[in-house]
Design an enzyme around this catalytic site. Structure first.
Site: not given
Length: 342
Positions: A279-281
């Site tokens: 979910l870093r994007g």
């Protein structure tokens, strides 16, 4: 007189790189910038010009780690002063920009025992390393793709924790080490380890200008700077001052920017369409769009902000598809066009 750095405002082109650096300066939690591209395109010049552009920050006087007197993440020396009832006196310093050379030893990076004090006075004292000097600033690595593995592992640990822990020669010490990581390099000379690549918030592609007018203007300005650096810097001081005020204003209001649920939904849909891991994007995309909105003086993040920053936030997070010859930038552009075509 010390030689001035090349003015940030005088840099021709490289708009994506300049915007990515400014956005990372507005919100350091974005995670820094990776600039890959051709040699001789001004990557290092642009990074170093950023330091002179940014407004000064408050730091504890005589603190070796640039601690924020109003912050909670203090070094042991500053905490000891508070325990003894001493007030932390503040001063303004320029935002640190520290170079990490490829051949640096671990002692030089993390710090080590001060041998001079140990030998002459018999004292165990800590000699600060590059990570201490970079706290609350920028750590710049040129040719980051050639960085040795042990330094990559060290940077990953510090980037994850925000602290540097030193345990050696019978000495144990930890200090804050929160910095914006800036890396540059030429992809022809090797790839970056995936673990480190994922730590960069934004990734930009730097190309040699292809239009005649831009190439001529680059040469003209660079020659003017080399012949009279002080005069050239003075001529661009006004533009730099305007940009500095704009960045300072954006920093002050970035946490007030509204991010609608529809924007979060658009971010998630885009990352799903591109198949990004984790979910870093989405987090980076949301933070970068919010910083861009603050920089442009908007009150709310819109699709326009999302579309503007998506290539930089996502192109380095895509899985490789051996059957797809399209580059990562093309894939992001195609996903954007499909997601926002309605």
């Amino acid at each position: 007189m010390t030689r001035p750095v090349y003015p940030f405002s005088a840099i021709v082109g490289q708009d994506e790189l300049k915007l990515a650096l400014i956005i990372s300066a507005i919100d350091p939690s974005i995670g820094g910038v990776l600039a890959f591209g051709d040699r001789g395109t001004g990557k290092s010049t642009t990074v170093r010009a950023l330091a002179a552009l940014l407004p000064p920050v408050r730091a504890v006087r005589d603190c070796r780690f640039n601690c924020d007197p109003d912050g909670s993440n203090l070094c042991e020396e500053c905490r000891e002063k508070l325990r003894e009832g001493e007030k932390l006196v503040a001063r303004f310093i320029r935002v640190p920009v520290v170079d990490l050379p490829l051949g640096a030893t671990e002692d030089r990076v993390v710090g080590a025992l001060d041998l001079e004090k140990a030998l002459t006075r018999g004292e165990k004292a800590f000699e600060t390393g590059l990570l201490a000097r970079a706290n609350r600033g920028f750590l710049y690595i040129d040719e980051v793709n050639l960085l040795e593995d042990f330094l990559v592992d060290l940077l990953l640990d510090v980037a994850a924790s925000g602290e540097n822990v030193v345990e050696r020669e019978g000495m144990s010490l930890r200090h804050p080490a929160r910095f914006v990581l800036i890396g540059s390099g030429n992809p022809e000379e090797g790839e970056l380890r995936p673990q480190l690549l994922d730590r960069f918030g934004l990734s930009v592609e730097v190309r040699t200008p292809q239009d005649l007018a831009s190439r001529i203007e680059v040469v003209r300005r660079r020659d003017g700077f080399e012949r009279d650096p002080h005069g050239f810097a003075a001529a661009w001081r006004g533009e730099n001052r305007k940009l500095r005020r704009k960045v300072a204003t954006a920093r002050a209001r970035v946490n007030l920017i509204v991010v609608p649920d529809s924007i979060l939904e658009d971010s998630a849909k885009l990352c799903l369409a591109l198949g990004t891991d984790g979910l870093r994007g989405e987090l980076t995309l949301m933070r970068a769009a919010r910083a861009l909105a603050a920089y442009e003086g908007a009150e709310t993040v819109t699709q326009k902000h999302l579309k503007s920053i998506a290539p930089s936030a996502l192109r380095h997070r895509l899985r490789r598809d051996p059957l797809d010859e399209a580059g990562s930038s093309v894939r992001v552009d195609m996903a954007l066009e499909k997601a926002f075509s309605a």
